[in-house]
Design an enzyme around this catalytic site. Structure first.
Site, PDB file in Angstrom:
ATOM      1  N   VAL A  58      31.949  16.261  -4.796  1.00 20.26           N
ATOM      2  CA  VAL A  58      31.063  15.164  -4.399  1.00 20.26           C
ATOM      3  C   VAL A  58      30.199  14.812  -5.599  1.00 20.26           C
ATOM      4  O   VAL A  58      29.932  15.652  -6.461  1.00 20.26           O
ATOM      5  CB  VAL A  58      30.176  15.534  -3.184  1.00 20.26           C
ATOM      6  N   SER A  59      29.756  13.551  -5.657  1.00 23.73           N
ATOM      7  CA  SER A  59      29.042  13.069  -6.839  1.00 23.73           C
ATOM      8  C   SER A  59      27.557  13.367  -6.825  1.00 23.73           C
ATOM      9  O   SER A  59      26.920  13.412  -7.874  1.00 23.73           O
ATOM     10  CB  SER A  59      29.258  11.559  -6.998  1.00 23.73           C
ATOM     11  N   THR A  60      26.959  13.533  -5.626  1.00 24.92           N
ATOM     12  CA  THR A  60      25.526  13.770  -5.551  1.00 24.92           C
ATOM     13  C   THR A  60      25.229  15.009  -4.726  1.00 24.92           C
ATOM     14  O   THR A  60      26.042  15.444  -3.907  1.00 24.92           O
ATOM     15  CB  THR A  60      24.794  12.565  -4.908  1.00 24.92           C
TER      16      THR A  60
END
Length: 203
Positions: free
Chosen positions: A17-19
């Protein structure tokens, strides 16, 4: 004579996931359901949380570990929820796919329905070189177009030339026997500048 029992294929999950606010829980749950239906044994879970897929292998520790374990043949299949979990760059993605293919490791991408354990899925690997060359050609074309626009707008391309005063000081140092590296460092210029001045002096 008893037939040897076939070993279940080992699968490695790659989750990303990016965040930090996002979670990989849904990705993992769906991949676990796929593995159970296919009869795959879970060999490991590699998770990069809060890391962009645009970053290279050296900035994604779990992805780097996945590739290292792939080279050690610690699993037979890499499974990811979606292709963009693996990479945001086509060139990096193709490089990854070529690497696992060379190692004899299959790939399963849940959202795209890609499964190279099947004949149809394996045909995908034949297109890898085409996609890679396409992206390289597009990058070259964008660079050429950008340079053309810059020239048309009067921009001066390349490194700026040094002033006459600095050139004179460089010549004086070279005449005094100072070396190219030391001269470049003293005047805050590249060694190529000093070499150019020296070449002119010798002509």
């Amino acid at each position: 004579m008893q037939t040897p029992t076939k070993r279940p294929r080992r699968v490695a999950f790659y989750l990303r996931v990016s965040t930090g606010e996002q979670t990989t829980e849904n990705q993992r749950r769906e991949l676990e359901a796929v593995a159970e239906r296919a009869g795959w044994t879970l060999a490991g879970v590699y998770e990069d949380a809060g890391i962009s897929g645009a970053k290279g292998r050296d900035k994604r520790p779990a992805f780097n570990r996945l590739l290292q374990d792939a080279s050690r043949r610690q699993f037979d299949i890499v499974a990811a929820w979606s292709v963009d979990r693996l990479s945001r760059s086509l060139q990096h993605l193709v490089s990854f796919l070529e690497e696992v293919h060379h190692l004899g490791i299959d790939l399963y991408l849940h959202r795209q329905g890609v499964d190279t354990t099947t004949p149809a899925g394996r045909a995908m690997f034949q297109m890898l070189g085409v996609f890679s060359e396409f992206e390289r050609a597009m990058i070259r074309e964008r660079v050429r177009a950008g340079l053309g626009r810059a020239r048309a707008n009067g921009a001066r391309l390349g490194r700026p030339k040094v002033g006459a005063g600095i050139e004179a000081a460089i010549r004086a140092d070279l005449d005094a026997g100072r070396g190219i590296l030391a001269t470049a460092k003293k005047h805050g210029v590249g060694t190529s500048v000093v070499q150019r001045v020296k070449a002119v002096m010798g002509s």
